[in-house]
Design a protein around this motif. Sequence first.
Motif, short mmCIF file in Angstrom:
data_model
loop_
_atom_site.label_atom_id
_atom_site.label_comp_id
_atom_site.label_asym_id
_atom_site.label_seq_id
_atom_site.Cartn_x
_atom_site.Cartn_y
_atom_site.Cartn_z
N GLN A 122 0.83 -1.20 0.00
CA GLN A 122 0.00 0.00 0.00
C GLN A 122 0.87 1.26 0.00
OE1 GLN A 122 -2.71 -0.22 3.30
NE2 GLN A 122 -4.39 0.30 1.94
N THR A 123 1.94 1.23 0.81
CA THR A 123 2.78 2.42 0.95
C THR A 123 4.09 2.29 0.18
OG1 THR A 123 3.84 1.51 2.92
CG2 THR A 123 1.89 2.88 3.27
N MET A 124 4.41 1.07 -0.30
CA MET A 124 5.67 0.77 -0.98
C MET A 124 6.89 1.04 -0.09
SD MET A 124 4.40 -0.54 -3.55
CE MET A 124 5.75 -1.01 -4.60
N GLU A 125 6.68 0.93 1.23
CA GLU A 125 7.81 1.10 2.16
C GLU A 125 8.21 -0.28 2.70
OE1 GLU A 125 7.01 5.28 4.37
OE2 GLU A 125 5.52 3.75 4.74
N ARG A 151 -4.60 17.57 5.30
CA ARG A 151 -3.43 17.43 4.42
C ARG A 151 -3.74 16.43 3.33
NH1 ARG A 151 0.41 14.29 8.89
NH2 ARG A 151 -0.88 12.43 9.02
N GLY A 152 -2.77 16.20 2.44
CA GLY A 152 -2.98 15.31 1.31
C GLY A 152 -3.04 13.85 1.72
N SER A 153 -3.79 13.07 0.96
CA SER A 153 -3.99 11.66 1.33
C SER A 153 -2.74 10.81 1.10
CB SER A 153 -5.14 11.08 0.53
OG SER A 153 -4.77 11.07 -0.82
N ASP A 154 -1.68 11.36 0.52
CA ASP A 154 -0.43 10.60 0.44
C ASP A 154 0.15 10.35 1.83
OD1 ASP A 154 -0.17 13.42 0.34
OD2 ASP A 154 1.92 13.28 -0.30
N LEU A 155 -0.34 11.08 2.82
CA LEU A 155 0.14 10.88 4.20
C LEU A 155 -0.85 10.07 5.05
CD1 LEU A 155 1.62 14.45 4.66
CD2 LEU A 155 2.92 12.32 4.56
N LEU A 156 -1.92 9.59 4.42
CA LEU A 156 -2.96 8.88 5.18
C LEU A 156 -2.39 7.71 5.99
CD1 LEU A 156 -6.04 8.55 5.76
CD2 LEU A 156 -6.16 7.11 3.71
N PHE A 157 -1.54 6.91 5.34
CA PHE A 157 -1.04 5.71 6.02
C PHE A 157 0.20 5.97 6.87
CE2 PHE A 157 -3.91 4.04 2.83
CZ PHE A 157 -4.70 3.23 3.64
N GLN A 158 0.56 7.23 7.03
CA GLN A 158 1.59 7.58 8.00
C GLN A 158 0.94 8.00 9.31
OE1 GLN A 158 5.05 9.18 6.82
NE2 GLN A 158 4.83 8.61 4.69
N ASN A 218 -7.47 15.26 15.36
CA ASN A 218 -8.39 14.89 14.29
C ASN A 218 -7.65 15.00 12.96
OD1 ASN A 218 -10.76 14.49 15.88
ND2 ASN A 218 -10.81 16.70 16.17
N TYR A 219 -8.08 14.19 12.02
CA TYR A 219 -7.43 14.17 10.71
C TYR A 219 -8.45 14.26 9.60
CZ TYR A 219 -3.26 12.79 13.21
OH TYR A 219 -2.19 12.77 14.07
N ALA A 220 -8.06 14.93 8.52
CA ALA A 220 -8.87 14.96 7.31
C ALA A 220 -7.92 14.94 6.13
CB ALA A 220 -9.74 16.22 7.29
N HIS A 221 -7.92 13.85 5.39
CA HIS A 221 -6.99 13.70 4.26
C HIS A 221 -7.72 13.93 2.94
CE1 HIS A 221 -4.52 11.81 7.41
NE2 HIS A 221 -3.50 12.17 6.64
#
Length: 305
Positions: A117-120, A199-206, A223-226
């Motif tokens: 999912q994250t390629m990490e 923030r952008g959803s590229d950081l969702l899984f961080q 709270n978060y909103a991606h």
Amino acid sequence: MTKFSNYVGRFAPSPTGDLHFGSLVTAVASYLRARSQNGKWLLRIEDIDQKRNQKGSIYSILKTLEMHGLEWDDEIIYQSQRSEIYRFYLNYLNEKKLIYKCSCSRKKLINYYKNLQTMEYIYPGVCRNKEIENKDFSTRIKAFNTFNIKFTDNIQGSIEQNLEKEVGDFVLWRNENIASYQLAVVVDDEIQGITEIVRGSDLLFQTTRQIYLQKCLNFKTLNYAHIPILLNKENQKLSKQTKAEPLKNLNAKENICKILNYIGFEEFIINYLNKNSKNSIELINNSVPYFDLSKINKVISVQFE
Ligand SMILES: [Zn+2]
């Protein structure tokens, strides 16, 4: 004098080049969200990795924000000046025996499984119980598999991750002797009193990593909103690396209209706002009462046109 609510939002760009359309979408969304809650909107420059910083880019970012009517509150924070603060919290985690030195090279990391999912790479903790003599090391936190980390994102919905299986022990202090993104961001969000991160959803899984760190440091959970990230024609995220064009400040009003379209504003409202605003500053501030987080597309990415 404006009286603020308890809401505190933020925008945190890295000065690695000019702002492009994708980063301005995030800035506008987080700005409108904060203002629609009568909250503050803070600015933080994430310039900790000084090798990547580009000369002149802080000035250019601030100028672009100003030209688009995005006025921040309080003083700007610069991560490059805060190493001692990050070190303090690293020491605290050390006292709790939650961190350890890792001397694995990048080359060695590719032997481990990748999270698709994250390629990490998922670091399995091979150095957890080693004595590291080597001077070249990074510092990792133990990501124990005691529970899955869950949170409800205000746009993307319910997210759950098992840190040990899906992320592994992650780096808090890099071998270049600077705090990692994860540590710096968690410490700064707490100290700045941020209540919600847009923030952008590229950081969702961080985010689960950051929630775990907040718990280890006895910080409050935010709270978060991606928001969906924008993709170019080759399906790559708009970014400096994919050569996204810098924004033209002279088209600020036009840029904002285009952005409103990506963050859930209906066409007739955009036209109305555009017609009734003299300039970009009026436009952005007239948009505040019409902003509605629930109207943002609940997807990870959208095509930029
Ligand atoms: Zn290691």
